[in-house]
Scaffold this motif. Structure first.
Motif, PDB file in Angstrom:
ATOM      1  N   UNK A  52       0.816  -1.206   0.000  1.00  0.00           N
ATOM      2  CA  UNK A  52       0.000   0.000   0.000  1.00  0.00           C
ATOM      3  C   UNK A  52       0.849   1.255   0.000  1.00  0.00           C
ATOM      4  N   UNK A  53       1.934   1.250   0.779  1.00  0.00           N
ATOM      5  CA  UNK A  53       2.826   2.405   0.840  1.00  0.00           C
ATOM      6  C   UNK A  53       3.477   2.669  -0.514  1.00  0.00           C
ATOM      7  N   UNK A  54       3.991   1.608  -1.125  1.00  0.00           N
ATOM      8  CA  UNK A  54       4.643   1.757  -2.424  1.00  0.00           C
ATOM      9  C   UNK A  54       3.661   2.265  -3.473  1.00  0.00           C
ATOM     10  N   UNK A  55       2.449   1.713  -3.455  1.00  0.00           N
ATOM     11  CA  UNK A  55       1.432   2.130  -4.431  1.00  0.00           C
ATOM     12  C   UNK A  55       1.079   3.605  -4.278  1.00  0.00           C
ATOM     13  N   UNK A  56       0.973   4.064  -3.028  1.00  0.00           N
ATOM     14  CA  UNK A  56       0.600   5.460  -2.795  1.00  0.00           C
ATOM     15  C   UNK A  56       1.742   6.430  -3.124  1.00  0.00           C
ATOM     16  N   UNK A  57       2.984   5.968  -2.935  1.00  0.00           N
ATOM     17  CA  UNK A  57       4.128   6.838  -3.204  1.00  0.00           C
ATOM     18  C   UNK A  57       4.437   6.927  -4.696  1.00  0.00           C
ATOM     19  N   UNK A  58       4.428   5.771  -5.367  1.00  0.00           N
ATOM     20  CA  UNK A  58       4.836   5.735  -6.779  1.00  0.00           C
ATOM     21  C   UNK A  58       3.664   5.801  -7.750  1.00  0.00           C
ATOM     22  N   UNK A  59       2.434   5.669  -7.248  1.00  0.00           N
ATOM     23  CA  UNK A  59       1.263   5.691  -8.123  1.00  0.00           C
ATOM     24  C   UNK A  59       0.807   7.099  -8.446  1.00  0.00           C
ATOM     25  N   UNK A  60      -0.422   7.186  -8.876  1.00  0.00           N
ATOM     26  CA  UNK A  60      -0.975   8.489  -9.280  1.00  0.00           C
ATOM     27  C   UNK A  60      -1.105   9.454  -8.106  1.00  0.00           C
ATOM     28  N   UNK A  61      -1.219   8.901  -6.879  1.00  0.00           N
ATOM     29  CA  UNK A  61      -1.410   9.784  -5.724  1.00  0.00           C
ATOM     30  C   UNK A  61      -0.145  10.576  -5.370  1.00  0.00           C
ATOM     31  N   UNK A  62       1.025   9.960  -5.572  1.00  0.00           N
ATOM     32  CA  UNK A  62       2.311  10.595  -5.254  1.00  0.00           C
ATOM     33  C   UNK A  62       2.318  11.179  -3.842  1.00  0.00           C
ATOM     34  N   UNK A  63       1.885  10.374  -2.890  1.00  0.00           N
ATOM     35  CA  UNK A  63       1.823  10.826  -1.508  1.00  0.00           C
ATOM     36  C   UNK A  63       3.223  10.880  -0.901  1.00  0.00           C
ATOM     37  N   UNK A  64       3.469  11.773   0.038  1.00  0.00           N
ATOM     38  CA  UNK A  64       4.730  11.756   0.797  1.00  0.00           C
ATOM     39  C   UNK A  64       4.859  10.413   1.511  1.00  0.00           C
ATOM     40  N   UNK A  65       6.101   9.957   1.693  1.00  0.00           N
ATOM     41  CA  UNK A  65       6.345   8.621   2.219  1.00  0.00           C
ATOM     42  C   UNK A  65       5.678   8.412   3.576  1.00  0.00           C
ATOM     43  N   UNK A  66       5.879   9.318   4.521  1.00  0.00           N
ATOM     44  CA  UNK A  66       5.328   9.152   5.861  1.00  0.00           C
ATOM     45  C   UNK A  66       3.800   9.117   5.832  1.00  0.00           C
ATOM     46  N   UNK A  67       3.215   9.974   5.030  1.00  0.00           N
ATOM     47  CA  UNK A  67       1.754   9.991   4.919  1.00  0.00           C
ATOM     48  C   UNK A  67       1.250   8.685   4.304  1.00  0.00           C
ATOM     49  N   UNK A  68       2.004   8.163   3.342  1.00  0.00           N
ATOM     50  CA  UNK A  68       1.627   6.899   2.695  1.00  0.00           C
ATOM     51  C   UNK A  68       1.698   5.742   3.680  1.00  0.00           C
ATOM     52  N   UNK A  69       2.718   5.749   4.535  1.00  0.00           N
ATOM     53  CA  UNK A  69       2.861   4.697   5.546  1.00  0.00           C
ATOM     54  C   UNK A  69       1.686   4.729   6.522  1.00  0.00           C
ATOM     55  N   UNK A  70       1.369   5.925   7.008  1.00  0.00           N
ATOM     56  CA  UNK A  70       0.267   6.067   7.968  1.00  0.00           C
ATOM     57  C   UNK A  70      -1.055   5.640   7.345  1.00  0.00           C
TER      58      UNK A  70
END
Length: 398
Positions: A108-126
């Motif tokens: 889930x973290x990888x998908x949120x960071x590298x996907x279309x969302x481009x979320x910050x790493x810490x936010x993606x982890x949470x």
């Protein structure tokens, strides 16, 4: 974690346990699921492949080990015995849940960071850590935990002369449920699926595909855990017989005869009650317990009677730390699939992708053989850690 300097473990049992753990790692980690050889895949529905044997073999061995473990309590429901059983149940079940949560966290973290969302790493982890709403509840380790717990409680509360009657009642009752509850159909009308949806909820179940049909159907669900309890009890029964027999010749005689009876019965009854791992059918219990019993007899003859044990070290490494190495393999598989980096094509590659696509496939060409080579490499990576523990005589226990 304990460090031991001597052991009176039954070597044949350790080797068979090690074979099953190595087998689990092998079949769970192909280079590509679409390029795995047929014997290294589960039967799609009815039927039996070599891959379908590793999990039930381990459960049969767990039953034998349970008998050995509970002997020191004289099979009496003492406070220490109950605490040990419940503690192991909670820990194994929790580890199973944690492995599922960790996998969803990483992917889930990888998908949120590298996907279309481009979320910050810490936010993606949470955000990824909060995956409890759709987390699968049951699985391999939870099934082991439940089956071990119930079988152990039966072993200390019930006179062992009644074990075969209890096993028979469980399997016959379950067979009737399957027969009158569309149990052999891969559909929402299957009694197993109906009960699992009611108890677990669709969001907490596995989704499977059979014959091109995609359906929420958990192969380690709630109702199908019932026959797996009988599975472990058959191991307890076998453990009692072989541990109370001093002659190795008589041990293998019992195991060979028992194995032949169970295997023959399972295959004979399969004409009316198909062998099916995903519903853990009664014939699946009989056949796999029979084959496990036969293999254990063969190993006792090879290792303990004939003394051919120089080949044993590889599997003994897995056999003395089975739970730890199984969990380690699951964690590494997640990391190998989740850790990724940008490649020259503008996309991403992973550790798994690099080893399989860039290394194995380029080396041998054949994607099927490359997939097998990746599985073997993955086993060896886990074995190296296990070998270090083995040489240091470190056995990680619960």
């Amino acid at each position: 974690m304990t460090k031991q300097t001597s052991s009176k473990r039954l070597l044949s049992l350790d080797i068979l346990r090690g074979i099953t753990i190595a087998g689990m790692i092998l079949v769970n980690n192909p280079g590509s699921w679409s390029n795995a050889y047929a014997p290294l895949r589960h039967a799609e529905w009815n039927g039996l492949t070599p891959t379908d044997l590793v999990f039930p073999f381990f459960m049969f061995i767990m039953g034998i080990s349970t008998y050995i473990s509970l002997r020191k309590y004289s099979f009496k429901p003492s406070k220490d015995a109950i605490i040990k059983i419940l503690r192991r149940f909670v820990v194994i079940f929790a580890i199973g849940l944690a492995m599922g949560w960790f996998s969803r966290l990483c992917y889930g973290t990888v998908s949120r960071v590298t996907g279309d969302e481009h979320m910050p790493f810490l936010a993606a982890v949470i955000d990824s850590a909060n995956n409890f709403e759709s987390m699968r509840i049951l699985g391999v380790l939870p099934r082991l935990a439940i089956s071990y717990c119930v079988a152990s409680l039966i072993a200390i509360y019930v006179n062992h002369k009644h074990l075969l009657w209890i096993i028979s009642c469980i399997l016959i009752s379950y067979a009737l449920m399957l027969l009158f509850g569309n149990g052999y159909e891969f559909s929402e009308e299957n009694i197993i699926n109906i009960v699992d949806r009611a108890v677990l909820g669709v969001k907490h179940m596995y989704t499977d595909v059979v014959g091109g049909v995609r359906l929420t159907f958990d192969p380690e669900g709630f109702l199908s855990t019932l026959p797996s309890i009988a599975h472990v009890l058959l191991g307890v029964y076998a453990g009692e017989k072989i541990m109370n027999t001093t002659s190795n010749d008589k041990k293998i005689q019992f195991l060979f005869i028992t194995g032949a009876i169970l295997t023959f019965s399972g295959f004979l009854l399969s004409y009316g009650f198909p062998i099916n791992k995903k519903i853990w059918s009664p014939t699946f219990v009989l056949t796999t317990c029979g084959l496990a019993s036969t293999l254990l007899a063969l190993l006792i003859w090879i290792i303990d009677i004939k003394g051919y044990n120089k080949w044993c070290t590889f599997f003994q490494v897995f056999g003395v730390n089975p739970l730890y190495l199984f969990v380690q393999s699951g964690v590494l598989a997640t990391l190998f699939g989740a850790i990724r980096w940008a490649n020259s094509d503008g996309g991403y590659t992973t550790i798994h992708g690099f080893l399989y696509n860039d290394l194995m496939k380029s080396m041998v060409g054949d994607p099927y053989f490359a997939s097998l080579l990746y599985s073997i490499l993955f086993i060896l990576i886990n074995w190296i850690v296990g070998y270090y523990l083995f040489k240091k005589k470190i056995y990680i226990k619960i």
